[in-house]
Motif scaffolding. Structure first.
Motif, mmCIF file in Angstrom:
data_model
loop_
_atom_site.group_PDB
_atom_site.id
_atom_site.type_symbol
_atom_site.label_atom_id
_atom_site.label_comp_id
_atom_site.label_asym_id
_atom_site.label_seq_id
_atom_site.Cartn_x
_atom_site.Cartn_y
_atom_site.Cartn_z
ATOM 1 N N ILE A 96 0.833 -1.205 0.000
ATOM 2 C CA ILE A 96 0.000 0.000 0.000
ATOM 3 C C ILE A 96 0.870 1.258 0.000
ATOM 4 C CG2 ILE A 96 -1.780 1.271 1.246
ATOM 5 C CD1 ILE A 96 -2.697 -1.380 2.444
ATOM 6 N N SER A 97 1.944 1.233 0.786
ATOM 7 C CA SER A 97 2.818 2.399 0.886
ATOM 8 C C SER A 97 3.517 2.701 -0.430
ATOM 9 C CB SER A 97 3.851 2.179 1.991
ATOM 10 O OG SER A 97 4.738 3.256 2.105
ATOM 11 N N PRO A 114 -4.852 2.593 6.753
ATOM 12 C CA PRO A 114 -5.007 3.938 6.169
ATOM 13 C C PRO A 114 -6.147 4.733 6.799
ATOM 14 C CG PRO A 114 -4.725 2.285 4.446
ATOM 15 C CD PRO A 114 -4.936 1.541 5.719
ATOM 16 N N ALA A 115 -7.274 4.085 7.080
ATOM 17 C CA ALA A 115 -8.411 4.796 7.672
ATOM 18 C C ALA A 115 -8.084 5.276 9.083
ATOM 19 C CB ALA A 115 -9.642 3.891 7.691
ATOM 20 N N LEU A 116 -7.397 4.459 9.874
ATOM 21 C CA LEU A 116 -7.022 4.869 11.228
ATOM 22 C C LEU A 116 -6.033 6.025 11.199
ATOM 23 C CD1 LEU A 116 -6.615 1.362 12.942
ATOM 24 C CD2 LEU A 116 -8.493 2.975 13.239
ATOM 25 N N LEU A 117 -5.095 5.980 10.263
ATOM 26 C CA LEU A 117 -4.095 7.039 10.193
ATOM 27 C C LEU A 117 -4.721 8.373 9.795
ATOM 28 C CD1 LEU A 117 -1.064 5.194 8.560
ATOM 29 C CD2 LEU A 117 -1.419 5.758 10.965
ATOM 30 N N GLU A 118 -5.744 8.354 8.944
ATOM 31 C CA GLU A 118 -6.413 9.598 8.583
ATOM 32 C C GLU A 118 -7.070 10.236 9.806
ATOM 33 O OE1 GLU A 118 -6.787 11.433 5.390
ATOM 34 O OE2 GLU A 118 -4.891 10.337 5.514
ATOM 35 N N GLY A 149 -7.960 5.081 -5.333
ATOM 36 C CA GLY A 149 -6.571 4.710 -5.546
ATOM 37 C C GLY A 149 -6.037 3.694 -4.559
ATOM 38 N N PHE A 150 -6.892 3.122 -3.717
ATOM 39 C CA PHE A 150 -6.464 2.105 -2.773
ATOM 40 C C PHE A 150 -6.621 0.723 -3.406
ATOM 41 C CE2 PHE A 150 -7.338 5.633 0.090
ATOM 42 C CZ PHE A 150 -6.278 5.542 0.974
ATOM 43 N N PRO A 151 -5.803 -0.238 -2.977
ATOM 44 C CA PRO A 151 -5.921 -1.577 -3.548
ATOM 45 C C PRO A 151 -7.203 -2.269 -3.101
ATOM 46 C CG PRO A 151 -4.353 -1.577 -1.738
ATOM 47 C CD PRO A 151 -4.721 -0.140 -1.979
ATOM 48 N N VAL A 152 -7.694 -3.141 -3.948
ATOM 49 C CA VAL A 152 -8.876 -3.940 -3.623
ATOM 50 C C VAL A 152 -8.414 -5.168 -2.854
ATOM 51 C CG1 VAL A 152 -10.808 -5.244 -4.565
ATOM 52 C CG2 VAL A 152 -10.095 -3.104 -5.655
#
Length: 631
Positions: free
Chosen positions: A210-211, A420-424, A300-303
């Motif tokens: 992801i990064s 990613p959701a937690l980091l936002e 733009g995130f992976p499925v």
């Protein structure tokens, strides 16, 4: 003299372990039945001192080692002996192989690790179920190398651990061992720990994928852009025995400090990715969740593959984002985190007003204790050009439910899509915390000094707060409303009676999103308002003399001085500087503090004049090694 004292203390501890029952009898005897109890204690201690006063040093150490290795019915070592051994080792200089081995064995026992020496006594091994450390020693107690071997992997040299031992920083070395042990901090047998470690390895591969996904560069500084705008932040995989880490937020002042004083600035907000023990089982991945080749959604995130198609194991553990430092978090964000992960933290959180949590984290304990009983907290902030502001936080207003939260040390999760959701959410909270913390200093307001601005900070709606202030030459109040829409959108609205520039809100929003500092933004507002006002009338000398003699109805209006913004060499306040005076909205000027005038000042158009621009001050630093004073 010192050796004799420690030997006596050691003898007391050893005899207190071997004669524990008799000594407890003496301690528990009521004073009425033992009138000379204190005299008996002194006699008992005197006998111990005389018994061990003439013992040689080598014999004392051998006796300690025999006591430590002796089989006991209680698996926990004798606490008095452990404490005494620790004090002895800390007092002695490690100047031999045997002394270094003894110190490492003591650290291993404190951390619950095993230890043994090589047959040639040139290496010491600190062992656990799924990893071990090999410390190679030199004659005289020096350290040649430290190697870490994790489960199923070849030993690798660890420069950080080796350097700590060479410098004899044993406390820091012990802390590093805690980080290494946190990779396997779960209950169960070796098979369970192996499965959890394998799941952690698969999680690391997914986070790394992801990064590394391609994306558009927003900031000219690649590292800052990765931290603030990357899907995962600045991700560092597990290596040399260190857990995975994610740097997800950094303040402009931290970047300035690192630019001028490398190594002395804060790393910003960092999350260590480790595993944690759970009282319930969770389904953890045993292979990658990301399709091969990757497919992407509209953002733009992976499925990710459905859980039914991924090999998983039910294990008594979950993954953790271990936050360093801990983050004061609003209750609304905590609820959103629980909804994302569907994992409720097992520890009860202590709810307090967010301002109090930020104050406790920003100030020293001694300062906090002196302010804990105050309903309102007062602070003064000194800017780099010696401008002084006063900020008041009303205690009662900040106790509303919308602005209550808790100090979060770790966030549990079970799926790579949660990261990613937690980091936002953590970034959004970090922006709010950074803005409020910019008004909180270690200096409490004191009577006497003259403040250019007196401000009161109050909560408004969710994620919005206001700054009420008055200028020295004005009797009316003005209000700055700050709304943190998300981690990349900060909007400002200035409410005042004589607002003469409709574009002022856009200007203030750009200043605040770039410096992330309320005091610097308030200084920019003050100077912009002063520049927009009509110039003061110039009176002839006779009129000035008449006014000085006592005409109460007329007073001269002194011109507002424009002080040059400077960045002190000590960087006591390393925030980026804001616009100093009016300039066309589509241009900005760069100047260098405490330096000669720059020929050919940059007057190019701002790349992103929107008030919702990226929340950092770094974009226009791409062609210069110095910060811009004007935006």
């Amino acid at each position: 003299m010192i050796v004799s004292h420690w030997q006596k203390l050691m003898g007391h501890c050893l005899d207190s372990c071997t004669t524990q029952n008799s000594y407890k009898t003496l301690e528990n005897t009521p004073p009425r039945t033992l009138p000379h109890r204190n005299v008996m204690k002194k006699t008992y201690m005197s006998d111990l001192y005389s018994k061990y006063a003439e013992k040689p040093w080598s014999e004392t150490f051998q006796l300690v080692r025999r006591c430590m290795d002796k089989t006991r019915t209680d698996p926990k070592p004798c606490d008095p002996v452990m404490r005494c051994q620790q004090k002895l080792n800390e007092a002695l200089n490690v100047a031999s192989v045997n002394a270094m081995m003894t110190r490492l064995e003591m650290i291993a026992k404190q951390k619950g690790l095993g230890s043994h020496r090589s047959p040639t006594e040139t290496a010491c091994y600190l062992t656990a179920d799924l990893f071990y450390l090999e410390v190679l020693l030199l004659p005289g107690g020096g350290v040649q190398d430290v190697k870490v071997a994790q489960h199923g992997e070849a030993p690798e040299s660890n420069s950080a651990l080796c350097q700590l031992l060479r410098m004899k920083k044993f406390k820091e070395f012990s802390v590093k061992l805690d980080d290494l042990a946190s990779l396997y901090n779960i209950p169960g047998d070796s098979d369970t720990k192996i499965k959890v470690y394998a799941s952690l390895q698969h999680l690391q591969k997914d986070i790394l994928k992801i990064s590394n996904l391609p994306r558009r560069l927003i900031e000219s500084d690649v590292h800052v852009d990765m931290v603030l705008n990357g899907r995962i932040g600045n991700f560092v995989p597990c290596r040399e025995g260190n857990p995975m880490s994610i740097q997800y937020y950094i303040r402009p002042s931290d970047v300035l400090m690192e630019m001028f004083c490398p190594g002395e600035g804060s790393r910003g907000q960092v999350a260590m990715v480790v595993v944690g023990a759970s009282s319930t089982t969770h389904m953890l991945q045993m292979e990658s969740h990301i399709l091969t080749p990757p497919q992407f959604d509209s953002l733009g995130f992976p499925v990710f593959r459905p859980m039914s198609e991924v090999k998983t194991e039910s294990l008594p553990a979950f993954f953790l984002l271990k936050l360093q430092p801990p983050v004061p978090t609003l209750n609304s964000f905590i609820q959103q985190m629980n909804q994302i992960t569907d994992v409720t933290p097992e520890a009860d959180l202590q709810v307090e007003p967010l301002f109090q949590l930020i104050k406790q984290l920003s100030l020293t304990e001694k300062t906090c204790e002196s302010m804990c009983d105050e309903e309102a907290s007062h602070f003064h902030v000194t800017l780099p050009d010696a401008e002084l502001h006063s900020y008041v936080f009303g205690g009662a207003e900040w106790k509303c439910d919308l602005w209550k939260g808790a100090l979060i040390h770790a966030v549990p999760f079970t799926h790579p899509a949660h990261v990613p959701a937690l980091l936002e959410l953590l970034r959004h909270q970090s922006v709010i915390n950074a803005l409020l913390a910019s008004c909180i200093t270690r200096h409490e307001q004191q009577p006497g000094p003259t403040y250019e601005l007196n401000c009161e900070v109050l909560p408004e709606s969710a994620f919005s707060f206001s700054v009420t202030f008055s200028l020295l030459d004005s009797d009316s109040l003005a209000v700055l409303l700050v709304s943190v829409l998300d981690c990349r959108q900060v909007k400002c609205r200035l409410l005042m009676a004589d607002l003469v520039d409709p574009s002022l809100d856009d200007y203030i929003s750009r200043v605040l999103t770039r410096c992330m500092s309320i005091p610097i933004t308030m200084r920019a507002i003050r100077r912009r308002i002063a520049s927009l006002r009509p110039p003061a009338p110039q009176f002839p000398e006779p009129v000035c003399a008449l006014m000085a003699e006592g005409s109460p109805s007329v007073a001269p209006h002194s011109a507002v001085e424009s002080f040059p913004v400077t960045l002190p060499t000590a960087l006591l306040s390393p925030e980026p500087m804001e616009e100093d005076g009016p300039s066309p909205p589509s241009h900005y000027v760069m100047s260098v503090a405490a330096a000669p005038a720059v020929d050919g000042a940059n007057t190019d158009a701002v790349a992103n004049p929107s008030p919702c621009a990226s929340m950092s001050v770094y974009s226009h630093w791409g062609t210069s090694s110095l910060p811009a004073e004007l935006i």
